[in-house]
Design a protein around this motif. Structure first.
Motif, PDB file in Angstrom:
ATOM      1  N   ARG A 194     -35.318 -12.687  20.513  1.00 47.70           N
ATOM      2  CA  ARG A 194     -35.510 -13.464  19.252  1.00 47.70           C
ATOM      3  C   ARG A 194     -34.785 -14.775  19.485  1.00 47.70           C
ATOM      4  O   ARG A 194     -33.998 -15.182  20.453  1.00 47.70           O
ATOM      5  CB  ARG A 194     -34.767 -12.823  18.083  1.00 47.70           C
ATOM      6  CG  ARG A 194     -34.697 -13.582  16.831  1.00 47.70           C
ATOM      7  CD  ARG A 194     -34.265 -12.820  15.566  1.00 47.70           C
ATOM      8  NE  ARG A 194     -34.125 -13.400  14.468  1.00 47.70           N
ATOM      9  CZ  ARG A 194     -35.234 -13.499  13.529  1.00 47.70           C
ATOM     10  NH1 ARG A 194     -36.338 -13.054  13.909  1.00 47.70           N
ATOM     11  NH2 ARG A 194     -35.167 -14.276  12.543  1.00 47.70           N
ATOM     12  N   THR A 195     -35.453 -15.982  18.711  1.00 49.31           N
ATOM     13  CA  THR A 195     -35.011 -17.274  19.062  1.00 49.31           C
ATOM     14  C   THR A 195     -34.749 -17.835  17.779  1.00 49.31           C
ATOM     15  O   THR A 195     -35.473 -17.651  16.549  1.00 49.31           O
ATOM     16  CB  THR A 195     -35.978 -18.076  19.947  1.00 49.31           C
ATOM     17  OG1 THR A 195     -37.561 -18.204  19.087  1.00 49.31           O
ATOM     18  CG2 THR A 195     -36.457 -17.531  21.120  1.00 49.31           C
ATOM     19  N   ALA A 196     -33.750 -18.764  17.465  1.00 52.32           N
ATOM     20  CA  ALA A 196     -33.525 -19.766  16.415  1.00 52.32           C
ATOM     21  C   ALA A 196     -33.111 -20.955  16.773  1.00 52.32           C
ATOM     22  O   ALA A 196     -32.312 -21.191  17.601  1.00 52.32           O
ATOM     23  CB  ALA A 196     -32.315 -18.987  15.674  1.00 52.32           C
ATOM     24  N   TRP A 197     -33.556 -22.113  15.871  1.00 51.62           N
ATOM     25  CA  TRP A 197     -32.988 -23.244  15.861  1.00 51.62           C
ATOM     26  C   TRP A 197     -32.831 -23.872  14.545  1.00 51.62           C
ATOM     27  O   TRP A 197     -33.647 -23.601  13.512  1.00 51.62           O
ATOM     28  CB  TRP A 197     -33.893 -24.135  16.918  1.00 51.62           C
ATOM     29  CG  TRP A 197     -33.337 -25.296  17.168  1.00 51.62           C
ATOM     30  CD1 TRP A 197     -33.973 -26.873  16.519  1.00 51.62           C
ATOM     31  CD2 TRP A 197     -32.499 -25.882  17.983  1.00 51.62           C
ATOM     32  NE1 TRP A 197     -33.003 -27.736  17.052  1.00 51.62           N
ATOM     33  CE2 TRP A 197     -32.400 -27.195  17.838  1.00 51.62           C
ATOM     34  CE3 TRP A 197     -31.652 -24.991  18.697  1.00 51.62           C
ATOM     35  CZ2 TRP A 197     -31.181 -28.088  18.743  1.00 51.62           C
ATOM     36  CZ3 TRP A 197     -30.585 -25.875  19.620  1.00 51.62           C
ATOM     37  CH2 TRP A 197     -30.479 -27.044  19.474  1.00 51.62           C
ATOM     38  N   VAL A 216     -40.203 -20.465  18.226  1.00 56.02           N
ATOM     39  CA  VAL A 216     -38.827 -20.214  17.355  1.00 56.02           C
ATOM     40  C   VAL A 216     -39.317 -19.069  16.329  1.00 56.02           C
ATOM     41  O   VAL A 216     -39.966 -19.626  15.320  1.00 56.02           O
ATOM     42  CB  VAL A 216     -38.401 -21.588  16.827  1.00 56.02           C
ATOM     43  CG1 VAL A 216     -37.042 -21.212  16.116  1.00 56.02           C
ATOM     44  CG2 VAL A 216     -38.130 -22.460  17.960  1.00 56.02           C
ATOM     45  N   ASP A 217     -38.320 -18.017  16.337  1.00 57.92           N
ATOM     46  CA  ASP A 217     -38.757 -16.880  15.462  1.00 57.92           C
ATOM     47  C   ASP A 217     -38.230 -17.417  14.105  1.00 57.92           C
ATOM     48  O   ASP A 217     -38.531 -17.222  12.975  1.00 57.92           O
ATOM     49  CB  ASP A 217     -38.058 -15.716  15.678  1.00 57.92           C
ATOM     50  CG  ASP A 217     -38.700 -15.056  17.016  1.00 57.92           C
ATOM     51  OD1 ASP A 217     -39.978 -14.870  16.655  1.00 57.92           O
ATOM     52  OD2 ASP A 217     -37.925 -14.873  17.947  1.00 57.92           O
ATOM     53  N   ASP A 218     -36.957 -18.207  14.001  1.00 60.53           N
ATOM     54  CA  ASP A 218     -36.187 -18.482  12.987  1.00 60.53           C
ATOM     55  C   ASP A 218     -35.938 -20.089  13.088  1.00 60.53           C
ATOM     56  O   ASP A 218     -34.849 -20.441  13.512  1.00 60.53           O
ATOM     57  CB  ASP A 218     -34.994 -17.878  12.736  1.00 60.53           C
ATOM     58  CG  ASP A 218     -33.983 -18.045  11.460  1.00 60.53           C
ATOM     59  OD1 ASP A 218     -34.646 -18.866  10.738  1.00 60.53           O
ATOM     60  OD2 ASP A 218     -33.164 -17.407  11.326  1.00 60.53           O
ATOM     61  N   LEU A 219     -36.645 -20.857  12.565  1.00 61.26           N
ATOM     62  CA  LEU A 219     -36.631 -22.309  12.506  1.00 61.26           C
ATOM     63  C   LEU A 219     -35.939 -22.789  11.363  1.00 61.26           C
ATOM     64  O   LEU A 219     -36.948 -22.697  10.232  1.00 61.26           O
ATOM     65  CB  LEU A 219     -37.787 -23.221  12.813  1.00 61.26           C
ATOM     66  CG  LEU A 219     -38.031 -24.761  13.060  1.00 61.26           C
ATOM     67  CD1 LEU A 219     -36.733 -25.030  13.750  1.00 61.26           C
ATOM     68  CD2 LEU A 219     -39.293 -25.144  13.372  1.00 61.26           C
ATOM     69  N   ALA A 220     -34.846 -23.101  11.154  1.00 58.72           N
ATOM     70  CA  ALA A 220     -34.308 -23.363   9.790  1.00 58.72           C
ATOM     71  C   ALA A 220     -35.034 -24.609   9.184  1.00 58.72           C
ATOM     72  O   ALA A 220     -35.049 -25.602   9.913  1.00 58.72           O
ATOM     73  CB  ALA A 220     -32.928 -23.565   9.785  1.00 58.72           C
ATOM     74  N   ARG A 221     -35.388 -24.728   8.074  1.00 58.14           N
ATOM     75  CA  ARG A 221     -36.028 -25.879   7.441  1.00 58.14           C
ATOM     76  C   ARG A 221     -35.076 -26.861   6.711  1.00 58.14           C
ATOM     77  O   ARG A 221     -35.038 -26.603   5.422  1.00 58.14           O
ATOM     78  CB  ARG A 221     -37.313 -25.417   6.606  1.00 58.14           C
ATOM     79  CG  ARG A 221     -38.285 -24.798   7.499  1.00 58.14           C
ATOM     80  CD  ARG A 221     -39.134 -25.769   8.499  1.00 58.14           C
ATOM     81  NE  ARG A 221     -40.101 -24.930   9.116  1.00 58.14           N
ATOM     82  CZ  ARG A 221     -41.109 -25.539  10.020  1.00 58.14           C
ATOM     83  NH1 ARG A 221     -40.857 -26.875  10.623  1.00 58.14           N
ATOM     84  NH2 ARG A 221     -41.931 -24.732  10.435  1.00 58.14           N
ATOM     85  N   THR A 222     -34.243 -27.668   7.512  1.00 62.73           N
ATOM     86  CA  THR A 222     -33.224 -28.403   6.731  1.00 62.73           C
ATOM     87  C   THR A 222     -33.840 -29.925   7.007  1.00 62.73           C
ATOM     88  O   THR A 222     -33.888 -30.575   7.926  1.00 62.73           O
ATOM     89  CB  THR A 222     -31.840 -28.171   7.284  1.00 62.73           C
ATOM     90  OG1 THR A 222     -32.011 -28.326   8.688  1.00 62.73           O
ATOM     91  CG2 THR A 222     -31.398 -26.740   6.563  1.00 62.73           C
ATOM     92  N   PRO A 271     -30.001 -13.862  17.987  1.00 69.29           N
ATOM     93  CA  PRO A 271     -30.981 -14.366  19.097  1.00 69.29           C
ATOM     94  C   PRO A 271     -30.593 -14.490  20.364  1.00 69.29           C
ATOM     95  O   PRO A 271     -29.333 -14.396  20.772  1.00 69.29           O
ATOM     96  CB  PRO A 271     -30.930 -15.881  18.440  1.00 69.29           C
ATOM     97  CG  PRO A 271     -30.435 -15.780  16.904  1.00 69.29           C
ATOM     98  CD  PRO A 271     -29.535 -14.744  17.045  1.00 69.29           C
ATOM     99  N   THR A 272     -31.505 -14.443  21.248  1.00 68.54           N
ATOM    100  CA  THR A 272     -31.264 -14.069  22.628  1.00 68.54           C
ATOM    101  C   THR A 272     -31.044 -15.996  23.141  1.00 68.54           C
ATOM    102  O   THR A 272     -29.964 -16.191  23.797  1.00 68.54           O
ATOM    103  CB  THR A 272     -32.441 -13.772  23.387  1.00 68.54           C
ATOM    104  OG1 THR A 272     -33.050 -12.703  23.008  1.00 68.54           O
ATOM    105  CG2 THR A 272     -32.268 -14.024  24.748  1.00 68.54           C
ATOM    106  N   VAL A 273     -31.691 -16.786  22.373  1.00 63.36           N
ATOM    107  CA  VAL A 273     -31.300 -18.316  22.659  1.00 63.36           C
ATOM    108  C   VAL A 273     -31.530 -18.837  21.126  1.00 63.36           C
ATOM    109  O   VAL A 273     -32.493 -18.793  20.290  1.00 63.36           O
ATOM    110  CB  VAL A 273     -32.341 -18.937  23.772  1.00 63.36           C
ATOM    111  CG1 VAL A 273     -32.299 -20.550  23.543  1.00 63.36           C
ATOM    112  CG2 VAL A 273     -32.360 -18.276  24.857  1.00 63.36           C
TER     113      VAL A 273
END
Length: 549
Positions: A194-197, A216-222, A271-273
């Motif tokens: 899983r990836t996130a940024w 990116v599985d979880d790309l925070a929209r900020t 997340p892995t990365v």
């Protein structure tokens, strides 16, 4: 379960033995981070190597100091030629310079693209690509940025078109980056990864997904330029307000470490990365010296705002590391602290703000429209991304560097001659007459950044004297984007609890592009799975036991 492993301990030992028999010194091949299951990448935008050395020496960043004790500190790390946020982050995530990644700035130009309104790709080509705070739907028709998530979707007026396979196709930011990212490689080659940024612009940073659009599985929209309803201003008006924005990212990391998504509302694997960007230091550095911003001298003595920003960042880092330890993840997580870019000039005595004399020279000599009507400088709303910009007119992007896309490429030699004749630091000169300044074009530019004839690379790059900012702004005393020493020389600490001989300092000249292959090697993946790494021959960072020759 990891599906791809290039080096095993046995093969490393055999290789070392063969080299020893041959009377040669064996390169370190044994995997010194073999227990790593996660990689956390943190960008403290603006963090210079000197900031790291100073705060560790003065014990004003105890949490970063602890990471340095369990890792390797690189004292000679640099960006690959340009230091805007886009090429800076692309270096960290792709292993490539602008030459292969194709990202020069978040506001750039591409001669092959069509306007967003040209959905048949039948008009003129050449579009000023703007992937920033206005890439979210809030900015449509010049609207106010009223939502933290940028409005929840793309602004269609920000998305140009390209003819691909005979079909006129929208070019989203993830289509614009020319190479894959570590997120895509990890998801493809590690089962269940899983990836996130999280970053500063909700939709402009869609490119971190890579060309697949799904990295990116979880790309925070900020969105940092959005209006905080509590104050009625955006999060950039003061560094302490920026802390509130960066706190969203701290909480996102903590949520992910706790087995949730970035919002904390849904269960998800750790997340892995994963990682994030912090803006507080950058805002404090840019603030005028007269108001307490920036540095007090040429030795990087921080002013009050930079001092406060570094303390905040270190406290935030401590919160994240504490959560890793609480969840028993610290010993299996590689932590990388660095920056997309530095900030220039840190020595206030070198600051020159004569206005945008570079653009003025181009306009005055008719290389760009003398009335400023080029790129998206002339739009119906005055907003860069309202879709009404001018096509096929060339463009120039300046801050402490000048990127020039000519409207008529046959004028290249004439433009260069004009710039060379006006190198003086006395306005209207372009202040590029010092030994560290240069005007890059022709073969020298192509070999370093790619061929401008292909559409993406600027025709000319002007690096003015260190300290020059092409602006008349009274609110900023530092900027980034170019290759001045304070732009490009960054802090870099790689920490892992199980790393033998920790606490080392490496003074070798390294590039931030080497972070990406290091991430893959730490997870037992071939660095060459990154296309930019294969194209540019990027090596993993030395001193970690993950490099190979």
């Amino acid at each position: 379960m990891k599906e791809f492993r290039r080096w095993s301990a046995k093969s490393a030992a055999i290789g070392a033995g063969v080299l020893a028999l041959a009377g040669m010194q064996a390169p370190v091949q044994a995997h010194e981070m073999k227990e790593a299951k996660h990689v956390l990448l943190i960008s403290f935008d603006g963090l210079h190597e000197q900031d790291v050395a100073r705060c560790i020496g003065a014990n004003t960043c105890p949490n970063l100091a602890l990471l340095a004790k369990s890792g390797v500190t690189y004292t000679n790390a640099h960006t690959p030629g340009l230091s805007d946020s886009f090429p800076g982050l692309a270096a960290l995530l792709t292993g490539g310079s602008p030459k292969s990644a194709g990202l020069f700035y978040d506001v750039s130009y591409d001669r092959t693209l069509y306007a967003p309104s040209d959905t048949t790709c039948s008009g003129k080509q050449g579009w000023n690509v703007v992937f920033d705070e206005t890439t979210g739907i809030d900015a449509e028709n010049g609207g106010a940025l009223t939502h933290l998530d940028g409005g929840g979707k793309f602004n269609p007026q920000a998305i140009p078109n390209a003819m691909i396979g005979g079909v006129c196709t929208p070019v989203y930011p993830h289509n614009y980056v020319k190479t894959n990212t570590v997120f895509e490689v990890v998801k493809e080659h590690i089962r269940g990864a899983r990836t996130a940024w999280a970053d500063k612009h909700a939709w402009g940073y869609d490119w971190v997904n890579g060309p697949s659009g799904q990295g990116v599985d979880d790309l925070a929209r900020t969105e940092i330029n959005s209006i905080d309803p509590a104050t009625g201003t955006d999060y950039l008006d003061s560094y302490t307000h920026t802390e509130k924005f960066d706190d969203y990212h701290v909480q996102a990391l903590i949520n992910e470490i706790d087995g949730k998504d970035s919002t904390g509302t849904t269960s998800a694997p750790v997340p892995t990365v994963f990682g994030t960007n912090f803006q507080t230091l950058s805002v404090a550095q840019k603030a005028t010296v007269a108001t307490g911003g920036g540095y007090l001298d040429a030795d990087f003595t921080p002013g009050p705002k930079v001092t406060g920003a570094i303390a905040y960042l270190d406290e935030s880092l401590g919160r994240v590391v504490a959560e890793l330890k609480q969840r028993d993840l610290y010993k299996s997580t590689v932590i990388i602290v660095t920056a997309k870019h530095g900030q220039s000039p840190t020595d206030h005595t070198k600051l020159v703000k004569n206005g945008d004399t570079l653009t003025k020279q181009l306009e005055t000599n008719n290389y760009l429209d003398p009335n400023g009507n080029f790129g998206q400088n002339n739009t119906k709303t005055g907003n860069l991304n309202d879709g009404s910009g001018l096509v096929d007119t060339g463009f120039v992007q300046t801050d402490d560097v000048g990127l020039i896309w000519l409207r008529d490429r046959s004028q290249l030699r004439s433009v260069v001659a004009t710039l060379n004749a006006n190198r003086s630091c006395n306005a209207p000169g372009i202040c590029a007459d010092g030994s560290q300044a240069y005007i890059l074009y022709g073969n020298a530019l192509s070999s370093r950044f790619g061929d401008p004839a292909q559409g993406r690379t600027p025709d000319i790059i002007v690096q003015p004297n260190p300290g020059v900012i092409y602006t008349s702004s009274k609110t900023k005393d530092e900027e980034h984007g170019g290759n001045a020493p304070n732009d490009s020389h960054l802090g870099l600490v790689v920490s892992f609890a199980g790393l033998p001989h920790a606490g080392r300092t490496v003074s070798d000249y390294v590039l931030t592009t080497q972070v990406a292959p290091t991430i893959l090697r730490a997870l037992d993946l071939e660095p060459e799975l990154l296309h930019s790494v294969a194209l540019e021959g990027t090596q993993a960072l030395p001193g970690l036991g993950v490099a190979h020759n």
